[in-house]
Write a protein that holds these residues in place. Structure first.
Motif, short mmCIF file in Angstrom:
data_model
loop_
_atom_site.label_atom_id
_atom_site.label_comp_id
_atom_site.label_asym_id
_atom_site.label_seq_id
_atom_site.Cartn_x
_atom_site.Cartn_y
_atom_site.Cartn_z
N GLY A 239 48.22 57.56 45.08
CA GLY A 239 48.95 57.29 43.84
C GLY A 239 49.97 56.18 44.01
O GLY A 239 50.03 55.25 43.22
N ILE A 242 48.22 52.68 44.68
CA ILE A 242 47.73 52.03 43.47
C ILE A 242 48.90 51.45 42.67
O ILE A 242 48.86 50.32 42.20
CB ILE A 242 46.93 53.02 42.60
CG1 ILE A 242 45.65 53.39 43.33
CG2 ILE A 242 46.62 52.44 41.24
CD1 ILE A 242 44.97 54.59 42.74
N PHE A 243 49.95 52.27 42.59
CA PHE A 243 51.13 51.82 41.87
C PHE A 243 51.69 50.53 42.49
O PHE A 243 52.01 49.58 41.78
CB PHE A 243 52.18 52.92 41.88
CG PHE A 243 53.49 52.50 41.29
CD1 PHE A 243 53.61 52.34 39.92
CD2 PHE A 243 54.59 52.25 42.09
CE1 PHE A 243 54.81 51.94 39.37
CE2 PHE A 243 55.79 51.86 41.55
CZ PHE A 243 55.90 51.70 40.18
N ALA A 246 49.39 47.50 41.85
CA ALA A 246 49.54 47.05 40.47
C ALA A 246 50.87 46.33 40.29
O ALA A 246 50.96 45.28 39.65
CB ALA A 246 49.44 48.22 39.51
N VAL A 250 51.38 42.53 39.03
CA VAL A 250 52.08 42.22 37.79
C VAL A 250 53.34 41.40 38.07
O VAL A 250 53.62 40.41 37.38
CB VAL A 250 52.44 43.52 37.04
CG1 VAL A 250 53.22 43.20 35.78
CG2 VAL A 250 51.19 44.29 36.68
N VAL A 251 54.10 41.78 39.11
CA VAL A 251 55.33 41.05 39.40
C VAL A 251 55.01 39.61 39.81
O VAL A 251 55.66 38.67 39.34
CB VAL A 251 56.15 41.76 40.50
CG1 VAL A 251 57.28 40.86 41.00
CG2 VAL A 251 56.72 43.06 39.95
N THR A 254 54.14 37.73 36.75
CA THR A 254 55.31 37.49 35.91
C THR A 254 56.20 36.41 36.51
O THR A 254 56.64 35.50 35.81
CB THR A 254 56.13 38.79 35.77
OG1 THR A 254 55.24 39.84 35.45
CG2 THR A 254 57.18 38.66 34.70
#
Lengths: 267, 309, 407
Positions: A239, A242-243, A246, A250-251, A254
């Motif tokens: 968990g 994966i977090f 991701a 994303v960071v 961004t």
């Protein structure tokens, strides 16, 4: 008066900040307990260890379930994205009979709770006499994700300036070329966002999969079942992993786009 | 302001042959695009819902084995469903409703903070936005389980609350309605926050300056300008929260107890898998769906914008 | 005959054609840049009806090859729809469209030898400036597309911005890119849909000059749609004034200005003073018209009607104004008596509004020669050479087009 103003200024950041903490609490808990030297049940803190991270597949069947979920999410996402994008284009751009009906049929799954969707698909599969397993989960996830794809992509299609396509036609591009050179590249961010959303929703879905998977295992199902005897720390590792993956993606994205914007602004 | 995507006026009734041809060709492309997905939805959404409807009227023949049912028109299934399970049904909507309101308050605050207050601080806003999406990436069941352990009787939170006497000495958080509602609120928060964020992000902050210039206090400016302009987001967010929350049973199962916090999803699940009473499960599913459709329709009637989703 | 199968190809009108221009490239004919392009554009009985209204009403028009043609009219007059029909973005409800000898009515936009500079520019946001300009050439598989695109960018003086994205350019720069993207294809007809509308005044004037120069340099047929009468008159060889889906009047700018045939043209294209009158006699080449409480004269060949009710008109700058009692009205000139209601000094001139009984408010101005100017409330006399008078139909609406001009 000034006191009231000062409260007003700080109220939103403070409450908003607390809300963000609230959002992160269980994620942090999962992360911390992924380092718990827990043995079979990961309920109380036993001591710090890296062993769970070094051996994420250590718990029986956990990586099979993970692989199943990833595979299902991947296949369901591709199907849902292709079908959903086509529908979004068709609905937003073209007129034909039964359009209103089509509109409703496509939006309805959004207004259907997962338990009802899962139950009705199960009823259908039982009725058809299909064996529950990988493909029944894929099919049910496509149904579940497609409406989200349609909604996401359609917003992008409606925001698209139709005059750009006219300009392409004016510059000798056939309708087919116009689509692939102009329309699709401009829709791509929306399509990618829709695909990511589909992937996340399929990967994270428990209820629908629970109804339609039979004995086939998915990651959320594995955890749900494991919860009765105690979830292995490896689940926390996966968990959190994966977090983190991701988050990094994303960071990075961004920050890169932020940098690019800054560079542009500087010119 | 973005120009409308299509500025073609409606064509006249009596079209020339060429115009008709062009319109027809466009129509064919449109149909071609939607047909595959449409067929899929007919097979795996519309048909299943009809099968579910039919199944909700099946009867159990006397003396038949468990799980054997015959097609019938047993309307009494619904009478039984409603009379036996109206409590979990009502509780589902109550919990989902409270969770939606809580999520609206929390989600709006977060969205406002990121989209309006931190508009100038682009990097910070971007990072907070990532956190907003974060729960999507870690497993739903795992997070709920984490809450259970955080709120457990031996946990730090309960002990602290007992210490300051908010909870009585033997008070607990898990296995209560509070825990279930809190779990629902938490788990569907991103569905609320993201649409609101999307509509607040489009807000032109110069409008707020204009409102201030016209003697509106910040609070009035918020009420008269920001809030109305963010209504499409609020509308989508509340629907996207309420609908899945009312059918959810993971929170109720993990964070609640079976007696006083049971939601309708739990009942449907156990009817299907434990008791193997398909008609009853189907009838309950139908009731749930119909009630949600009625509520959603009433909601759209009352507050709906044209561009729903 | 140089007709090719592909209408997008290089079939040229006979005039201005160079033999090498008809080169055929791999089955797909292409207009060779450098060739003097252009063909007559013939619009025949074209109508376009939408559910609620008729946008174009039985329009017939020939736009000669190599001309700079302006379609001028207020918003909603049908000029943009006409342009979209020519571009192939809209199907006409009736009528035909020819370019040279070829019927292009049913040809989709991507096969027409026509390019458009869109009002919104419609630059592709996901492509660089260079890719935008090269787009059309690449579609037609022109060999040195990129090199030509660069040339075109040099032509509009944006060579140094080739690698930027459109969003990084100013409005004026975007406008030039849109222009380069269209002209690089050397279309037989170049359509300009209010291309300067979004620019500020200074830039607009500059672009008007540049556009005109580019048109002369390339010899292409330009069809320019605009609602700005000054822009139309400055740039175009021929102006067609459009109203309610029809052409009100068409001709060279000076011709239209000096001799409008309808009140709409008289008011929309510059200002006019119009007054109702009645033909009472004839004096050689002139009609005698009773109007504004006196006898006015208009040349018979400048009047739409020679008997009965007419509307007389004169342009403000053709009139002279005197303080009453000090007037020197030459013999045979038309004369109006009234009271000044407003006199505004603008530096170069003083503009007067004079209330004339039976006519209404008449506008005129005097150049600043250091003279004493009239004031509001003073009586005044105005006169003008009858050769400048024009006569319109008696039932014409004297207010037509005035509001649209100022809109």
């Amino acid at each position: 008066m000034r006191f009231k103003q000062r409260i007003g200024r700080w109220l939103v950041p403070v409450l908003g900040g607390l809300a963000f903490v609230y959002l992160l609490v269980p994620i942090a808990y999962i992360f911390v307990y992924s380092f718990n030297d827990a043995g079979r049940t990961n309920l109380t803190w036993q001591g710090f260890t890296f062993s769970n991270w070094l051996n994420p597949c250590g718990a029986p069947n956990i990586c099979d379930a993970l692989g199943n979920s990833l595979s299902i999410a991947f296949v369901a996402t591709i199907i849902a994205t292709v079908l959903g994008t086509a529908i979004a284009l068709g609905l937003a751009r073209y007129k034909f009979r039964f359009r209103k009906l089509a509109d409703i049929l496509i939006i309805l799954p959004l207004a259907t709770p997962e338990v009802v969707l899962g139950a009705s698909l199960l009823a259908q599969f039982l009725n058809l006499g299909w064996e529950l397993g990988y493909w029944t989960v894929v099919i049910s996830h496509v149904t579940f994700c497609m409406a989200f794809v349609v909604v996401t992509v359609r917003a992008r299609v409606s925001a698209l300036d139709g005059r750009l396509e006219e300009a392409a036609g004016d510059l000798y591009a056939s309708p087919r070329t116009t689509f692939w050179k102009v329309t699709f590249p401009l829709l791509l961010p929306g399509v990618v966002a829709a695909a990511l959303l589909s992937f996340a929703m399929s990967f994270d879905d428990f209820i629908i999969a629970n109804f339609n998977s039979g004995t086939f295992d998915t990651f959320p199902k594995f955890i749900y079942v494991a919860a009765t005897r105690g979830i292995p720390a490896q689940a926390n590792v996966i968990g959190s992993g994966i977090f983190l993956i991701a988050l990094v993606i994303v960071v990075t994205g961004t920050v890169l786009s932020y940098r690019r914007q800054k560079a542009l602004a500087a010119r | 302001m973005r120009a409308p995507a299509s500025r073609r006026p409606e064509p006249a009734e009596n079209l020339s042959a060429a115009e008709q041809k062009a319109e027809k060709a466009r129509g064919r492309i449109g149909v071609g695009l939607i047909v595959p997905g449409f067929v899929f939805l007919l097979l795996f959404f519309a048909a299943p819902v009809f099968v579910l409807l039919a199944m909700s009227l099946y009867a159990k023949p006397p003396g038949a084995e468990t799980g054997v049912f015959v097609p019938a028109f047993e309307v009494s299934n619904y009478v039984v469903a409603l009379s036996e399970y109206w409590v979990p049904l009502l509780r589902s909507f109550l919990f989902a409703g409270i969770a939606t309101v809580l999520a609206l308050i929390i989600g709006y605050t977060m969205a406002y903070l990121v989209a309006v207050r931190l508009r100038q601080h682009k990097l910070l806003a971007a990072i907070l936005l990532v956190i907003l999406i974060a729960p999507f990436f870690s497993s739903f069941v795992l997070r709920t389980q984490a809450w259970k352990q955080i709120l457990s009787d031996e946990g730090f939170v309960v002990e602290a609350l007992r210490f300051v006497a908010i909870l009585p000495e033997d008070g607990r958080l898990t296995a209560t309605s509070i825990a279930v509602v809190a779990g629902l609120t938490y788990n569907f928060l991103p569905f609320m926050t993201l649409p609101i964020y999307a509509s607040l992000e489009r807000l032109d902050t110069r409008l707020l300056e204009a409102a201030g210039d016209l003697f509106a206090s910040p609070m009035t400016a918020f009420r008269k300008v920001t809030l109305p302009l963010s209504m499409p987001g609020v509308f989508a967010g509340t629907l996207l929260t309420f609908i899945p929350a009312s059918g959810d049973y993971i929170n109720a199962t993990i964070l609640g107890n079976n007696r006083d916090t049971a939601m309708i999803g739990q009942v449907i699940d156990s009817r299907f898998f434990k008791i193997v009473d398909y008609p009853m499960a189907a009838a309950l599913s139908t009731v749930l769906m119909v009630v949600i459709l009625i509520l959603v329709m009433a909601y759209i009637r009352k507050f709906g914008t044209k561009e729903l989703f | 005959m140089q007709t090719t199968e592909d209408a997008k190809g290089g079939r040229m009108s006979t005039e201005g054609t160079r033999p090498e221009a008809a080169a055929d490239q791999g089955g797909r004919a292409a207009v060779v840049p450098g060739a003097v392009g252009g063909a007559d554009l013939v619009i025949e009985n074209v109508s376009k009806r939408f559910a609620a209204f008729t946008a174009v009403d039985d329009l017939s028009l020939t736009i000669p090859s190599g001309s700079f043609f302006a379609l001028l009219g207020p918003s909603g007059c049908g000029k943009s729809t006409t342009l979209r029909i020519v571009a192939g973005l809209e199907q006409p409800s009736e009528g035909t469209l020819r370019i040279g000898d070829e019927d292009v009515t049913d040809l989709p936009s991507h096969r027409r030898p026509v390019n458009t500079v869109f009002q919104s520019y419609a630059l592709f946001p996901h492509m660089s400036v260079l890719d935008n300009v090269a787009f059309g050439l690449k579609q037609r598989k022109v060999a040195d597309a990129v090199a030509r695109a660069k040339e075109a960018l040099e032509l509009v003086e944006l060579g140094h911005l080739a690698n930027r994205r459109p969003a990084q350019l100013s409005g004026g720069q975007q406008q030039r890119v849109a222009l380069a993207r269209a002209v690089v294809n050397r279309p037989q007809v170049l359509l300009l849909d209010e291309p300067l509308g979004a620019l500020d005044m200074k830039l607009r004037r500059q672009m008007q000059v540049e556009l005109k120069q580019i048109q002369i340099e390339l010899g292409l047929t330009f069809v320019h749609v605009t609602h700005d009468q000054e822009e139309a008159m400055t740039m175009a060889d021929v102006v067609a004034v459009m109203n309610h889906g029809r052409i009100e009047q068409m001709g060279a700018p000076r011709e239209l200005y000096e001799l409008p045939k309808t009140a709409f043209v008289a008011n929309f294209l510059g200002k006019s003073n119009l007054m109702h009158g009645k033909v009472v006699g004839r004096d050689g080449d002139y009609l005698q018209v009773e109007a504004a409480g006196g006898l006015q004269r208009v040349r018979a060949d400048r009047a739409v009607a020679e008997t009965g009710d007419v509307v007389l008109g004169v342009r403000p700058e053709k009139m002279r104004i005197f303080t009453a009692g000090e007037e020197t009205v030459p013999a045979g000139h038309n004369r109006l008596d009234g009271t000044i209601v407003d006199a505004s000094f603008t530096g170069v001139s003083t503009e007067y509004l004079v209330e004339v009984p039976g006519v209404g408010t008449v506008g005129t101005f005097t150049q600043n020669m250091g003279q004493v100017t009239g004031k509001a409330g003073e009586p005044a006399v105005m006169c003008w050479d009858p050769d400048f008078t024009f006569g319109l139909a008696g039932d014409d609406d004297v207010a037509a087009g005035a509001a649209e001009r100022d809109a």
